[in-house]
Design a protein around this motif. Structure first.
Motif: not given
Length: 326
Positions: A245-248, A250, A295, A299-300, A302, A309-311
């Protein structure tokens, strides 16, 4: 839903150089509205029928407002009914819209994106315009406000089509519509648009070259493409392919640098490529609101490093490039 909401637009299409495509477009729309259409469509259509009649108003299609203004505020009861009915079409992602004092504070400040690209456009006055992946049509309204002769928005998400119809219930424009189509649903061979917009679509397509070639075929020779997409910051011809995923999201397949994207455009037959804007997407430009309660971007990212991003990938930076079909 049948073709009735789209007929006034198709009647306007008949008066343009795109008239030959009316029957094929109508057939494509009917196919999308046939068996298997979204199960929530009946309740969205019911909301359309329950929208209140508003007092005499002035339509506005500019930076100050896309919607209606009036001399007097709505009554509390009428504003409450309007709000409640439009809320049944939640979530509202693109906007904002204003209807006689009711402000639809959408997830995206789409007006900021328009401000970043408007001065770089070839004037839209009297042009035939296609907006690919237009959502509920916010940017299409701005195109009409710039004097476009006809604007055809396409988006396969039926909720966005109904949201457009809700706004158009009050603005009443026949030379603009959002059709429930993806780019792959357009009739084979359709062409002749003066300007084609693809904003927020490119990185969702598995094949970047095929998408650029499709966009080119839709334009008349010399017509203008406006491409807005995620880009990778830095020099050189590089491409980020998210491993998951990228910034949640898919379905983000690739994020190129500007240099790579310019080469791709040239290889696909575009000339005069120019960069209109590069901007890091901020938490203020895309966020949750009362009108989009799920969201959103904050939310996505860090929580300790907003540049990632969170990833752990580079945070979203978006560019607008403008080019002509050669």
């Amino acid at each position: 839903m049948d073709l009735t909401p789209f007929k006034p637009f198709f009647d306007q299409l008949d008066r343009t150089a795109l008239a030959a495509w009316r029957s094929a477009l109508e057939a494509a729309v009917l196919a999308r509205l046939g068996p298997g259409a979204h199960g929530d469509l009946p309740q969205w259509e019911a909301a359309l029928t329950e929208l209140p009649d508003l007092p005499e108003s002035t339509a506005v299609l500019d930076a100050s407002c896309v919607g209606l203004r009036g001399a007097d505020p709505l009554s509390e009861a009428m504003e409450a009914q309007l709000r409640e009915t439009l809320m049944r079409l939640h979530p509202w992602r693109k906007g904002p819209f204003c209807l006689r004092g009711l402000h639809l504070d959408t997830e995206w400040r789409s007006d900021w994106k328009w401000d970043r690209l408007a001065e770089s456009l070839t004037p839209l006055k009297d042009r035939l315009v296609l907006d690919v992946g237009c959502g509920n049509g916010y940017h299409a309204w701005r195109m009409l406000g710039e004097g476009a002769r006809l604007v055809m928005g396409i988006d396969p998400t039926l909720l966005y089509v109904v949201q457009f119809q809700a706004i158009n219930r009050y603005l009443g424009r026949d030379c603009l519509s959002v059709l429930p189509l993806g780019i792959e649903d357009l009739p084979k061979g359709i062409t002749g648009f003066d300007t084609v917009f693809s904003m927020g679509v490119f990185y969702h397509r598995r094949s970047p070259m095929d998408h650029l070639l499709e966009l080119g075929r839709l334009l008349r020779p010399g017509g203008e493409l406006v491409l807005e997409t995620l880009v990778l910051e830095g020099d050189g011809e590089r491409v980020l392919v998210p491993p998951g995923r990228y910034a949640s999201m898919r379905n983000v397949w690739f994020i190129p640098t500007l240099e790579a994207l310019e080469v791709w455009l040239a290889r696909c037959g575009f000339v005069g490529v120019r960069v209109a804007d590069v901007t890091r997407t901020s938490r203020e430009e895309q966020r949750s609101t009362d009108w989009m309660r799920f969201q959103s971007l904050p939310d996505h990212l860090d929580s300790e490093d907003p540049d990632r991003t969170i990833e752990g990938l580079p945070a979203p930076t978006r560019a607008i490039l403008i080019a002509r079909r050669g």
